[in-house]
Design a protein around this motif. Structure first.
Motif, PDB file in Angstrom:
ATOM      1  N   PRO A  70     -14.584 -23.456  52.753  1.00 49.78           N
ATOM      2  CA  PRO A  70     -13.841 -22.200  51.782  1.00 49.78           C
ATOM      3  C   PRO A  70     -13.104 -21.797  50.904  1.00 49.78           C
ATOM      4  CG  PRO A  70     -14.160 -22.264  53.959  1.00 49.78           C
ATOM      5  CD  PRO A  70     -14.990 -23.734  54.084  1.00 49.78           C
ATOM      6  N   THR A  71     -12.515 -23.123  50.518  1.00 51.86           N
ATOM      7  CA  THR A  71     -11.405 -23.705  49.121  1.00 51.86           C
ATOM      8  C   THR A  71     -12.524 -23.995  48.244  1.00 51.86           C
ATOM      9  OG1 THR A  71      -9.847 -25.707  50.867  1.00 51.86           O
ATOM     10  CG2 THR A  71      -9.605 -25.291  48.870  1.00 51.86           C
ATOM     11  N   GLU A  72     -13.645 -24.122  48.005  1.00 52.81           N
ATOM     12  CA  GLU A  72     -14.437 -24.717  47.008  1.00 52.81           C
ATOM     13  C   GLU A  72     -14.474 -23.499  46.302  1.00 52.81           C
ATOM     14  OE1 GLU A  72     -14.546 -27.231  44.730  1.00 52.81           O
ATOM     15  OE2 GLU A  72     -13.291 -28.040  46.359  1.00 52.81           O
ATOM     16  N   VAL A 103      -3.210 -23.328  45.199  1.00 52.64           N
ATOM     17  CA  VAL A 103      -4.582 -23.884  44.917  1.00 52.64           C
ATOM     18  C   VAL A 103      -4.578 -24.102  42.758  1.00 52.64           C
ATOM     19  CG1 VAL A 103      -6.836 -23.758  46.217  1.00 52.64           C
ATOM     20  CG2 VAL A 103      -5.956 -21.882  44.351  1.00 52.64           C
ATOM     21  N   GLN A 104      -3.506 -23.260  42.989  1.00 47.67           N
ATOM     22  CA  GLN A 104      -3.164 -23.667  41.119  1.00 47.67           C
ATOM     23  C   GLN A 104      -2.171 -24.993  41.228  1.00 47.67           C
ATOM     24  OE1 GLN A 104      -5.058 -22.128  39.391  1.00 47.67           O
ATOM     25  NE2 GLN A 104      -6.747 -20.764  40.412  1.00 47.67           N
ATOM     26  N   SER A 105      -1.813 -24.762  40.001  1.00 50.95           N
ATOM     27  CA  SER A 105      -0.971 -26.005  39.352  1.00 50.95           C
ATOM     28  C   SER A 105      -0.166 -25.234  39.521  1.00 50.95           C
ATOM     29  CB  SER A 105      -0.973 -26.019  38.014  1.00 50.95           C
ATOM     30  OG  SER A 105      -0.381 -25.450  37.348  1.00 50.95           O
ATOM     31  N   ALA A 106       1.440 -25.778  40.226  1.00 49.61           N
ATOM     32  CA  ALA A 106       3.315 -25.311  40.294  1.00 49.61           C
ATOM     33  C   ALA A 106       3.586 -24.878  39.328  1.00 49.61           C
ATOM     34  CB  ALA A 106       3.246 -26.659  41.016  1.00 49.61           C
ATOM     35  N   GLN A 107       3.296 -25.060  37.859  1.00 48.40           N
ATOM     36  CA  GLN A 107       3.255 -24.829  37.028  1.00 48.40           C
ATOM     37  C   GLN A 107       3.573 -23.371  36.329  1.00 48.40           C
ATOM     38  OE1 GLN A 107       2.293 -27.874  37.055  1.00 48.40           O
ATOM     39  NE2 GLN A 107       4.062 -29.407  36.749  1.00 48.40           N
ATOM     40  N   VAL A 108       2.599 -22.884  37.263  1.00 50.18           N
ATOM     41  CA  VAL A 108       2.063 -21.148  36.714  1.00 50.18           C
ATOM     42  C   VAL A 108       2.952 -20.199  37.607  1.00 50.18           C
ATOM     43  CG1 VAL A 108       0.219 -21.749  35.683  1.00 50.18           C
ATOM     44  CG2 VAL A 108      -0.643 -21.859  37.993  1.00 50.18           C
ATOM     45  N   PHE A 109       3.016 -20.873  38.697  1.00 50.93           N
ATOM     46  CA  PHE A 109       3.313 -20.263  39.959  1.00 50.93           C
ATOM     47  C   PHE A 109       3.966 -18.588  39.502  1.00 50.93           C
ATOM     48  CE2 PHE A 109       7.206 -18.677  43.344  1.00 50.93           C
ATOM     49  CZ  PHE A 109       6.142 -18.834  44.076  1.00 50.93           C
ATOM     50  N   THR A 110       5.355 -19.324  39.007  1.00 48.93           N
ATOM     51  CA  THR A 110       6.235 -17.752  38.570  1.00 48.93           C
ATOM     52  C   THR A 110       5.627 -16.744  37.260  1.00 48.93           C
ATOM     53  OG1 THR A 110       8.504 -19.542  38.361  1.00 48.93           O
ATOM     54  CG2 THR A 110       8.137 -17.449  37.348  1.00 48.93           C
ATOM     55  N   HIS A 111       4.948 -17.355  36.290  1.00 43.40           N
ATOM     56  CA  HIS A 111       4.029 -16.751  35.872  1.00 43.40           C
ATOM     57  C   HIS A 111       3.014 -15.368  36.831  1.00 43.40           C
ATOM     58  CE1 HIS A 111       0.052 -14.925  34.233  1.00 43.40           C
ATOM     59  NE2 HIS A 111       1.156 -14.831  32.870  1.00 43.40           N
ATOM     60  N   ASP A 112       1.990 -16.176  38.190  1.00 41.05           N
ATOM     61  CA  ASP A 112       1.675 -15.546  38.756  1.00 41.05           C
ATOM     62  C   ASP A 112       2.111 -15.107  40.016  1.00 41.05           C
ATOM     63  OD1 ASP A 112      -0.392 -16.754  37.039  1.00 41.05           O
ATOM     64  OD2 ASP A 112      -1.548 -17.907  38.925  1.00 41.05           O
ATOM     65  N   ARG A 113       3.480 -15.251  40.281  1.00 40.34           N
ATOM     66  CA  ARG A 113       3.985 -14.128  41.057  1.00 40.34           C
ATOM     67  C   ARG A 113       4.797 -13.078  40.511  1.00 40.34           C
ATOM     68  NH1 ARG A 113      10.448 -16.308  41.966  1.00 40.34           N
ATOM     69  NH2 ARG A 113       9.939 -15.805  39.329  1.00 40.34           N
ATOM     70  N   ASP A 114       4.746 -13.495  38.883  1.00 41.16           N
ATOM     71  CA  ASP A 114       5.868 -12.064  38.194  1.00 41.16           C
ATOM     72  C   ASP A 114       4.681 -11.035  38.126  1.00 41.16           C
ATOM     73  OD1 ASP A 114       7.926 -13.500  38.723  1.00 41.16           O
ATOM     74  OD2 ASP A 114       8.076 -13.622  36.458  1.00 41.16           O
ATOM     75  N   ARG A 115       3.323 -11.377  38.123  1.00 36.24           N
ATOM     76  CA  ARG A 115       2.489 -10.218  38.210  1.00 36.24           C
ATOM     77  C   ARG A 115       1.715  -9.861  38.607  1.00 36.24           C
ATOM     78  NH1 ARG A 115      -3.932 -12.327  38.244  1.00 36.24           N
ATOM     79  NH2 ARG A 115      -4.717  -9.844  37.765  1.00 36.24           N
TER      80      ARG A 115
END
Length: 234
Positions: A70-72, A103-115
């Protein structure tokens, strides 16, 4: 984009789906319809890798993913908002979204959360609330949002409108239209067949774990035998 060829799946000796073939076109919404027990949820969970595949092949972009865990599959771009939502009830809205984004890098969390919050503004007002304290509609938005945090190309949603108020259902369907506009592929299990027929591009109808009809939503809307016999529309 996704191709199921003669797929069977089930639980131990029990086979829930038999020789199912299904094609999903990129950037479309496909409604997976049928009565309770028809095998819809099992199909979604098999694609996600959570139910044992007992035969056939599942291909993503022409590559067989049948043996991936499932993770893959998530890393390949497949996400699911499961029946019952299955949120982490003792975590906040923000932390549920954070779990989805692991599963994504921590750097993109804020961007993805805001989306996600742009898609469901109500979640922005409840970021620090426990998931257990949300309304049913808010929990459904969060379940979809958590799946979107994986940056999927295909999102599968099981029982979108079950138990929800009409206004919330409208908001969720508006979100699906926006996701399709952005190029995402959607596989939707839904009891509200009339609503699905209005939004979907393609329809697949299951009965007793097998496909009984597959084609465009427009063709489904104009097939009186299909709508009366299998979809309960008169």
């Amino acid at each position: 984009m996704l191709e199921l060829t003669s797929v069977s799946c089930g639980y131990g000796a029990f086979q829930a789906v038999h020789n199912l073939s299904l094609s999903l076109r990129p950037g479309t919404i496909t409604g997976l319809l049928g009565a309770n027990g028809a095998g819809k949820s099992s199909t979604l969970m098999c694609i996600a890798g959570h139910v044992q595949q007992q035969g056939g092949a599942i291909q993503l972009d022409g590559v067989d993913i049948s043996n991936l865990d499932p993770t893959e599959r998530v890393r390949k771009g497949i996400a699911i908002s499961p029946e019952g939502r299955r949120l982490f009830k003792d975590l906040t809205v923000q932390d549920n979204l954070r779990v989805g984004g692991m599963v994504q890098s921590a750097q993109v969390f804020t961007h993805d959360r805001d989306r996600v919050l742009a898609l469901f503004p109500r979640l922005g007002e409840r970021l620090n609330s426990l998931a257990d304290n949300l309304s049913g509609g808010e929990q459904q938005m969060l379940a979809i949002g958590r799946a979107l945090m994986t940056r999927p190309r295909l999102i599968m949603i099981d029982e979108l409108s079950l138990g929800l108020m009409p206004k919330v259902i409208d908001l969720c369907y508006q979100a699906l239209i926006q996701l399709r506009r952005e190029g995402m592929t959607v596989l939707l299990v839904e009891q509200n067949t009339e609503r699905v027929l209005k939004i979907a591009d393609d329809i697949c109808v299951l009965e007793s774990g097998s496909t009984v009809w597959q084609g465009s939503a427009e063709a489904a809307r104009h097939d009186p035998h299909l709508t009366e016999a299998y979809l309960g529309i008169h």
